[in-house]
Design a protein around this motif. Structure first.
Motif, PDB file in Angstrom:
ATOM      1  N   LEU A  37      33.033 -41.185  87.277  1.00 34.65           N
ATOM      2  CA  LEU A  37      33.468 -39.811  87.559  1.00 34.65           C
ATOM      3  C   LEU A  37      32.994 -38.853  86.478  1.00 34.65           C
ATOM      4  O   LEU A  37      32.575 -37.725  86.771  1.00 34.65           O
ATOM      5  N   TYR A  38      33.040 -39.289  85.217  1.00 35.16           N
ATOM      6  CA  TYR A  38      32.542 -38.464  84.115  1.00 35.16           C
ATOM      7  C   TYR A  38      31.071 -38.120  84.313  1.00 35.16           C
ATOM      8  O   TYR A  38      30.658 -36.969  84.155  1.00 35.16           O
ATOM      9  N   VAL A  39      30.269 -39.124  84.685  1.00 38.13           N
ATOM     10  CA  VAL A  39      28.832 -38.919  84.881  1.00 38.13           C
ATOM     11  C   VAL A  39      28.581 -37.966  86.050  1.00 38.13           C
ATOM     12  O   VAL A  39      27.736 -37.078  85.964  1.00 38.13           O
ATOM     13  N   LEU A  40      29.324 -38.140  87.133  1.00 37.67           N
ATOM     14  CA  LEU A  40      29.133 -37.241  88.277  1.00 37.67           C
ATOM     15  C   LEU A  40      29.496 -35.799  87.934  1.00 37.67           C
ATOM     16  O   LEU A  40      28.802 -34.866  88.336  1.00 37.67           O
ATOM     17  N   ILE A  41      30.573 -35.621  87.180  1.00 37.74           N
ATOM     18  CA  ILE A  41      30.979 -34.269  86.796  1.00 37.74           C
ATOM     19  C   ILE A  41      29.986 -33.682  85.789  1.00 37.74           C
ATOM     20  O   ILE A  41      29.596 -32.517  85.890  1.00 37.74           O
ATOM     21  N   LEU A  46      23.831 -36.163  92.194  1.00 39.04           N
ATOM     22  CA  LEU A  46      23.636 -37.594  92.315  1.00 39.04           C
ATOM     23  C   LEU A  46      22.142 -37.863  92.246  1.00 39.04           C
ATOM     24  O   LEU A  46      21.377 -37.334  93.045  1.00 39.04           O
ATOM     25  N   SER A  47      21.706 -38.664  91.280  1.00 40.49           N
ATOM     26  CA  SER A  47      20.298 -38.993  91.134  1.00 40.49           C
ATOM     27  C   SER A  47      19.936 -40.100  92.121  1.00 40.49           C
ATOM     28  O   SER A  47      20.483 -41.197  92.058  1.00 40.49           O
ATOM     29  N   MET A  48      19.001 -39.812  93.006  1.00 40.60           N
ATOM     30  CA  MET A  48      18.619 -40.800  94.012  1.00 40.60           C
ATOM     31  C   MET A  48      17.888 -41.985  93.388  1.00 40.60           C
ATOM     32  O   MET A  48      18.006 -43.113  93.857  1.00 40.60           O
ATOM     33  N   ARG A  49      17.162 -41.766  92.319  1.00 39.90           N
ATOM     34  CA  ARG A  49      16.469 -42.861  91.639  1.00 39.90           C
ATOM     35  C   ARG A  49      17.497 -43.839  91.044  1.00 39.90           C
ATOM     36  O   ARG A  49      17.386 -45.050  91.210  1.00 39.90           O
ATOM     37  N   LYS A  50      18.485 -43.320  90.367  1.00 38.50           N
ATOM     38  CA  LYS A  50      19.534 -44.169  89.793  1.00 38.50           C
ATOM     39  C   LYS A  50      20.359 -44.832  90.892  1.00 38.50           C
ATOM     40  O   LYS A  50      20.771 -45.983  90.761  1.00 38.50           O
ATOM     41  N   PHE A  51      20.574 -44.108  91.980  1.00 39.50           N
ATOM     42  CA  PHE A  51      21.335 -44.650  93.098  1.00 39.50           C
ATOM     43  C   PHE A  51      20.592 -45.819  93.748  1.00 39.50           C
ATOM     44  O   PHE A  51      21.206 -46.812  94.136  1.00 39.50           O
ATOM     45  N   LEU A  52      19.262 -45.720  93.839  1.00 38.12           N
ATOM     46  CA  LEU A  52      18.461 -46.808  94.399  1.00 38.12           C
ATOM     47  C   LEU A  52      18.556 -48.054  93.530  1.00 38.12           C
ATOM     48  O   LEU A  52      18.751 -49.166  94.031  1.00 38.12           O
ATOM     49  N   TYR A 105      25.086 -47.568  88.136  1.00 39.90           N
ATOM     50  CA  TYR A 105      24.811 -46.128  88.144  1.00 39.90           C
ATOM     51  C   TYR A 105      25.385 -45.458  86.903  1.00 39.90           C
ATOM     52  O   TYR A 105      24.717 -44.662  86.246  1.00 39.90           O
ATOM     53  N   ALA A 106      26.616 -45.790  86.558  1.00 46.62           N
ATOM     54  CA  ALA A 106      27.258 -45.174  85.396  1.00 46.62           C
ATOM     55  C   ALA A 106      26.542 -45.546  84.107  1.00 46.62           C
ATOM     56  O   ALA A 106      26.311 -44.689  83.248  1.00 46.62           O
ATOM     57  N   VAL A 107      26.172 -46.816  83.971  1.00 46.47           N
ATOM     58  CA  VAL A 107      25.477 -47.251  82.749  1.00 46.47           C
ATOM     59  C   VAL A 107      24.124 -46.563  82.634  1.00 46.47           C
ATOM     60  O   VAL A 107      23.741 -46.106  81.554  1.00 46.47           O
ATOM     61  N   GLN A 108      23.396 -46.480  83.740  1.00 45.18           N
ATOM     62  CA  GLN A 108      22.106 -45.780  83.706  1.00 45.18           C
ATOM     63  C   GLN A 108      22.272 -44.332  83.258  1.00 45.18           C
ATOM     64  O   GLN A 108      21.486 -43.825  82.465  1.00 45.18           O
ATOM     65  N   SER A 109      23.271 -43.679  83.794  1.00 48.61           N
ATOM     66  CA  SER A 109      23.473 -42.268  83.473  1.00 48.61           C
ATOM     67  C   SER A 109      23.964 -42.070  82.046  1.00 48.61           C
ATOM     68  O   SER A 109      23.661 -41.049  81.433  1.00 48.61           O
ATOM     69  N   LEU A 110      24.738 -43.017  81.528  1.00 50.34           N
ATOM     70  CA  LEU A 110      25.203 -42.892  80.151  1.00 50.34           C
ATOM     71  C   LEU A 110      24.099 -43.222  79.155  1.00 50.34           C
ATOM     72  O   LEU A 110      24.044 -42.637  78.074  1.00 50.34           O
ATOM     73  N   VAL A 111      23.204 -44.135  79.522  1.00 48.96           N
ATOM     74  CA  VAL A 111      22.124 -44.528  78.611  1.00 48.96           C
ATOM     75  C   VAL A 111      20.991 -43.511  78.643  1.00 48.96           C
ATOM     76  O   VAL A 111      20.474 -43.116  77.606  1.00 48.96           O
ATOM     77  N   ARG A 112      20.605 -43.086  79.843  1.00 44.41           N
ATOM     78  CA  ARG A 112      19.502 -42.123  79.982  1.00 44.41           C
ATOM     79  C   ARG A 112      20.049 -40.783  80.416  1.00 44.41           C
ATOM     80  O   ARG A 112      20.768 -40.698  81.402  1.00 44.41           O
ATOM     81  N   ARG A 113      19.688 -39.745  79.709  1.00 45.11           N
ATOM     82  CA  ARG A 113      20.117 -38.398  80.085  1.00 45.11           C
ATOM     83  C   ARG A 113      19.423 -37.956  81.352  1.00 45.11           C
ATOM     84  O   ARG A 113      18.399 -38.507  81.750  1.00 45.11           O
TER      85      ARG A 113
END
Length: 117
Positions: A37-41, A46-52, A105-113
């Motif tokens: 939720l933190y990453v989405l906010i 929503l990044s489609m690449r990360k979602f894939l 998804y959350a780990v990807q978003s927290l590791v890569r901006r």
């Protein structure tokens, strides 16, 4: 067990997994959901690449969840008694798949901006 209440379900899960492991799993699920939720906010999209990539992790999460439950409960696939057991195992697999996707998804978003487009 004549009534299916929330307290009854918690007692059953505590009995199956042990009190410490059950509550550790609840806390871990809450943390992963909070990070998601933190990453989405934070990203506001929503990044489609990360979602894939997260979707690619789903089968591994499903298998890991089933193997985990089989190991914790000292059961085997031969112990499945009927359709209800199969439905429960399919539910476990679905929850494991969704949990893996959210975690990845959350780990990807927290590791890569967020990348500039």
């Amino acid at each position: 067990m004549e009534e299916l209440t929330f307290g009854t379900m918690i007692a059953v899960f505590e009995e199956m997994f042990g009190r410490g492991l059950f509550w550790a799993l609840v806390v871990a699920a809450a943390l992963v959901t909070g990070f998601y939720l933190y990453v989405l906010i934070r990203d506001r999209a929503l990044s489609m690449r990360k979602f894939l990539v997260a979707q690619i992790a789903m089968p591994f999460g499903a298998v890991a969840a089933v193997v985990f439950v089989l190991a914790i409960t000292n059961s085997t696939m031969r112990d499945l008694g009927g359709p209800v057991d199969l439905i429960v195992f399919l539910g476990i697999a679905v929850m494991g798949a969704v949990g893996a996707a959210i975690l990845v998804y959350a780990v990807q978003s927290l590791v890569r901006r967020k990348q500039a487009v």
